[in-house]
Design a protein around this motif. Structure first.
Motif, PDB file in Angstrom:
ATOM      1  N   THR A   1       0.926   3.527   8.609  1.00  0.00           N
ATOM      2  CA  THR A   1       0.138   4.215   8.496  1.00  0.00           C
ATOM      3  C   THR A   1      -0.141   4.551   6.577  1.00  0.00           C
ATOM      4  O   THR A   1       0.493   5.324   6.561  1.00  0.00           O
ATOM      5  CB  THR A   1       1.097   5.790   9.018  1.00  0.00           C
ATOM      6  OG1 THR A   1       2.447   5.113   8.606  1.00  0.00           O
ATOM      7  CG2 THR A   1       0.564   6.154  10.003  1.00  0.00           C
ATOM      8  N   LEU A   2       0.118   3.477   6.424  1.00  0.00           N
ATOM      9  CA  LEU A   2       0.114   3.057   5.238  1.00  0.00           C
ATOM     10  C   LEU A   2      -0.945   3.692   4.313  1.00  0.00           C
ATOM     11  O   LEU A   2      -2.277   2.855   4.818  1.00  0.00           O
ATOM     12  CB  LEU A   2       0.141   1.365   4.058  1.00  0.00           C
ATOM     13  CG  LEU A   2       1.806   1.316   4.835  1.00  0.00           C
ATOM     14  CD1 LEU A   2       2.106  -0.154   3.634  1.00  0.00           C
ATOM     15  CD2 LEU A   2       3.048   2.666   3.847  1.00  0.00           C
TER      16      LEU A   2
ATOM     17  N   ALA B   1       0.768  -1.183   0.110  1.00  0.00           N
ATOM     18  CA  ALA B   1      -0.210  -0.338  -0.425  1.00  0.00           C
ATOM     19  C   ALA B   1       1.117   1.704  -0.078  1.00  0.00           C
ATOM     20  O   ALA B   1       2.319   1.378   0.881  1.00  0.00           O
ATOM     21  CB  ALA B   1      -0.651   0.171   0.861  1.00  0.00           C
ATOM     22  N   ASN B   2       0.248   2.348  -0.648  1.00  0.00           N
ATOM     23  CA  ASN B   2       1.167   3.584  -0.498  1.00  0.00           C
ATOM     24  C   ASN B   2       1.596   3.942   0.549  1.00  0.00           C
ATOM     25  O   ASN B   2       1.074   4.082   1.354  1.00  0.00           O
ATOM     26  CB  ASN B   2       0.413   4.859  -1.460  1.00  0.00           C
ATOM     27  CG  ASN B   2       0.722   5.770  -1.591  1.00  0.00           C
ATOM     28  OD1 ASN B   2       0.205   6.491  -1.047  1.00  0.00           O
ATOM     29  ND2 ASN B   2       2.015   5.923  -2.684  1.00  0.00           N
ATOM     30  N   VAL B   3       2.830   4.253   0.612  1.00  0.00           N
ATOM     31  CA  VAL B   3       3.326   6.028   1.860  1.00  0.00           C
ATOM     32  C   VAL B   3       2.926   6.790   1.743  1.00  0.00           C
ATOM     33  O   VAL B   3       2.944   7.369   0.278  1.00  0.00           O
ATOM     34  CB  VAL B   3       4.699   5.369   1.784  1.00  0.00           C
ATOM     35  CG1 VAL B   3       5.256   6.481   3.169  1.00  0.00           C
ATOM     36  CG2 VAL B   3       5.806   4.406   1.690  1.00  0.00           C
ATOM     37  N   PRO B   4       2.143   7.758   2.486  1.00  0.00           N
ATOM     38  CA  PRO B   4       1.420   8.936   2.317  1.00  0.00           C
ATOM     39  C   PRO B   4       2.122  10.313   1.840  1.00  0.00           C
ATOM     40  O   PRO B   4       3.456  10.089   2.683  1.00  0.00           O
ATOM     41  CB  PRO B   4       1.304   9.466   3.497  1.00  0.00           C
ATOM     42  CG  PRO B   4       0.549   8.020   4.299  1.00  0.00           C
ATOM     43  CD  PRO B   4       2.029   6.854   3.569  1.00  0.00           C
ATOM     44  N   GLY B   5       1.872  10.594   0.728  1.00  0.00           N
ATOM     45  CA  GLY B   5       2.727  11.463   0.294  1.00  0.00           C
ATOM     46  C   GLY B   5       3.888  11.228  -0.842  1.00  0.00           C
ATOM     47  O   GLY B   5       4.917  12.161  -1.048  1.00  0.00           O
ATOM     48  N   THR B   6       4.119  10.125  -1.076  1.00  0.00           N
ATOM     49  CA  THR B   6       5.090   9.560  -1.906  1.00  0.00           C
ATOM     50  C   THR B   6       4.469   8.431  -2.877  1.00  0.00           C
ATOM     51  O   THR B   6       3.637   8.358  -2.812  1.00  0.00           O
ATOM     52  CB  THR B   6       6.725   8.998  -0.680  1.00  0.00           C
ATOM     53  OG1 THR B   6       5.432   7.368  -0.547  1.00  0.00           O
ATOM     54  CG2 THR B   6       6.680   9.103   0.618  1.00  0.00           C
ATOM     55  N   HIS B   7       5.392   8.065  -3.921  1.00  0.00           N
ATOM     56  CA  HIS B   7       5.459   7.190  -4.300  1.00  0.00           C
ATOM     57  C   HIS B   7       5.539   6.207  -4.324  1.00  0.00           C
ATOM     58  O   HIS B   7       5.837   4.858  -5.261  1.00  0.00           O
ATOM     59  CB  HIS B   7       5.455   7.484  -5.765  1.00  0.00           C
ATOM     60  CG  HIS B   7       5.486   8.649  -6.711  1.00  0.00           C
ATOM     61  ND1 HIS B   7       5.530   9.735  -8.392  1.00  0.00           N
ATOM     62  CD2 HIS B   7       4.000   9.599  -6.219  1.00  0.00           C
ATOM     63  CE1 HIS B   7       4.723  10.665  -8.013  1.00  0.00           C
ATOM     64  NE2 HIS B   7       3.660  10.384  -7.518  1.00  0.00           N
TER      65      HIS B   7
END
Length: 577
Positions: free
Chosen positions: A443-444, A427-433
């Motif tokens: 926190t993903l 899943a995505n790391v907030p604020g990044t690619h």
């Protein structure tokens, strides 16, 4: 291959520097002096008369000096291989008999032939099947067996010879009341000298000191009359040329133990040779050439009555420490042994066997491996179990059986790990690619419509069912909200036909459920296989992306129509990642 490639001596000898001579001479002399008592001691471990240990200390290292790529490796008899020789040959002949001696010499020939063949066909990598836990467990067990087997000489008692720890302990307790305190006193004193003399000086071999002191004590006080066992007569003269006794039936019986020995011996030699090589920058140790060199040493040696030899850890360390620069040091060591055979064997007549036992016990203490088990306890309980099972099996069942059990266990764990490799949902790391494992980061950002599936292994017949099963389990957790499965291929480095057919099934199944499939980060070789097999045509090239973010962006862009276009991705067939 040029002549230097076949005979490394042609590389260093023409370029020999006068400044090297002092180090080569000092190291050769010291190691040669060490080899005499060690040769006698290790022959006794192998169940052979002492003279064969001296032959083995001489011939193989002469051959190695011509063909070996290490410039400090000291070749000759070693404790662990001697124990394997005794354990293996004892199943075919009684220890000490002429047949036993002939079979041990024949074993050297077979082992050497195997090593040469392995070297010619570049099969040195096979030694990797002996994992570190197996080696650690095996060597520690061998050290215990060797050490316990020498207690009979240290105590001056007669016990049954064996290679099983429980038998040795039982025999020792049965005869504990028969201890000869003269022999025990000599042996214990020798052990203390061997341990502490090194701290006083490293230029004089401690083994030479205890040998001289032991001989003088027996000779002056006639201790042999008080039951102190001595070496006795050792024949004089250099080894003569004699054909090994080639018997097809016996050779077939010796092949399993020769195979075990060829790997163990090579592993011992290459490990110490590579360790010493790191301290020098003027040569490179080549494993397959080392196999050939050690193998030729054993083949030639077998025609001069030697038993299996390899590179010795302690002697090589001394060789390097004192300043050996080239294999000339080995030739000097062989000369020292040859001089001993010609003129000094009568001197060893009164050598107490308790002194020999002390030399062996101190030497094999270094084989006890405490570091690896302690380290494995911290991070790999499975491998610690393999180590302990190998140790126990070797110590209680047998040398060969212990190695085989250890290898089978290691391969079993490897096979099991490949059938059920690590799988991650990303899943995505907030604020990044960046995309990371949801089980490791809290926190993903996850989206119910997207499943990003990472499979951390090659995709082949043994794990395709697991791939499919885990994917089905994850899809069920998403239920009807799932719209796209993104398979992250960064960790998939190869794929076979079973994997291909499984992907076809997966694609068909989820398309029928209106769930799209996309691939990201596929390596070039894997992508080539997918293209040739028709998988690319099945999912369409526009559903293949360089990164997870590109796949997610394409899905979001076409969310309403659920058509992934991947406009910023271009597939290039020739690319190899």
């Amino acid at each position: 291959m040029n002549l230097k490639g076949i005979l490394p001596i042609l590389d260093w000898l023409p370029n020999y520097k006068k400044v090297w001579l002092k180090g080569d001479f000092s190291a050769g002399l010291t190691v040669g002096i060490m080899l005499v008592p060690q040769g006698i001691a290790y022959a006794m471990i192998a169940g052979l008369p002492p003279i064969y240990g001296l032959y083995t200390a001489m011939i193989p290292q002469i051959v190695y000096a011509f063909f070996g790529t290490s410039r400090q490796l000291a070749v000759g008899p070693v404790a662990m291989d001697s124990l394997i020789v005794a354990a293996g040959v004892a199943t075919l002949a009684d220890i000490g008999t002429q047949n036993f001696i002939e079979f041990a010499i024949l074993l050297a020939f077979i082992m050497g032939a195997m090593q040469v063949l392995f070297g010619i066909f570049k099969l040195g990598f096979l030694v990797n099947f002996l994992s570190r836990p197996v080696i650690s467990g095996f060597t520690s067990a061998a050290a215990l067996i060797i050490g316990l087997s020498q207690l009979k000489h240290l105590f001056g008692i007669q016990i049954q010879r064996g290679d099983k720890i429980q038998i040795l302990i039982y025999e020792i307790f049965q005869h504990i009341k028969e201890i000869n305190f003269f022999a025990f006193g000599i042996g214990l004193s020798s052990i203390l000298i061997l341990i502490f003399f090194k701290k006083l000086t490293k230029t004089i071999p401690a083994a030479l000191v205890v040998v001289i002191v032991g001989i003088l004590l027996v000779r002056i006080f006639n201790l042999e009359q008080f039951g102190v066992q001595i070496i006795g007569e050792i024949p004089e003269g250099l080894p003569t040329f004699r054909m090994p006794h080639f018997d097809i039936e016996i050779m077939m019986d010796l092949i399993p133990i020769a195979l075990t020995l060829s790997f163990i011996a090579f592993l011992e030699a290459i490990s110490v040779a590579k360790a010493i090589e790191l301290k020098h920058d003027n040569y490179k140790v080549e494993p397959n050439k080392e196999l050939i060199a050690i193998g030729l040493g054993n083949i030639v040696g077998s025609f001069f009555q030697t038993y299996p030899a390899t590179g010795g850890l302690s002697r090589t360390a001394v060789n390097n420490q004192i300043g050996a620069k080239t294999p000339l040091a080995a030739l000097i060591s062989a000369t020292v042994v040859g001089f001993t055979l010609l003129f000094l064997t009568p001197v060893f007549y009164y050598l107490p066997q308790a002194v020999v036992a002390a030399i062996i016990m101190v030497a094999v203490y270094g084989l006890l491996d405490f570091y690896v088990p302690k380290h494995l306890l911290e991070y790999s309980k499975k491998e610690l179990i393999i180590l302990n099972i190998t140790l126990i099996a070797t110590a209680t069942i047998g040398i060969r059986e212990g190695v085989i059990i250890g290898i089978i266990l290691s391969l079993g764990v490897l096979i099991y790990a490949t059938t059920k490799p690590h799988v991650a949902v990303l899943a995505n790391v907030p604020g990044t690619h960046f995309y990371r494992n949801i089980d490791r980061f809290k926190t993903l950002i996850q989206k119910d419509e997207i499943l990003i599936y990472r499979f951390d292994a090659q995709l082949f017949f043994a794990n395709t069912y697991y791939f499919k099963e885990k994917l089905e389990e994850l899809v069920l957790n998403k239920k009807e909200k799932l719209k796209i499965i993104i398979i992250d291929g960064e960790s998939i480095n190869s794929i076979d036909s079973s994997g291909i057919y499984m992907l076809f099934d997966v694609i068909e199944k989820y398309k029928s459920m209106n769930i799209d499939i996309a691939f990201t980060g596929m390596k070039g070789p894997v992508r080539d296989v997918l293209q040739k097999a028709g998988v690319m045509r099945k999912i369409k090239y526009e559903n293949c992306f360089m990164s997870i973010q590109e796949a997610v962006d394409a899905f979001e862009k076409n969310k309403t129509s659920r058509e992934i276009t991947g406009d910023n991705f271009k597939y290039v067939k020739q690319t190899n990642r």
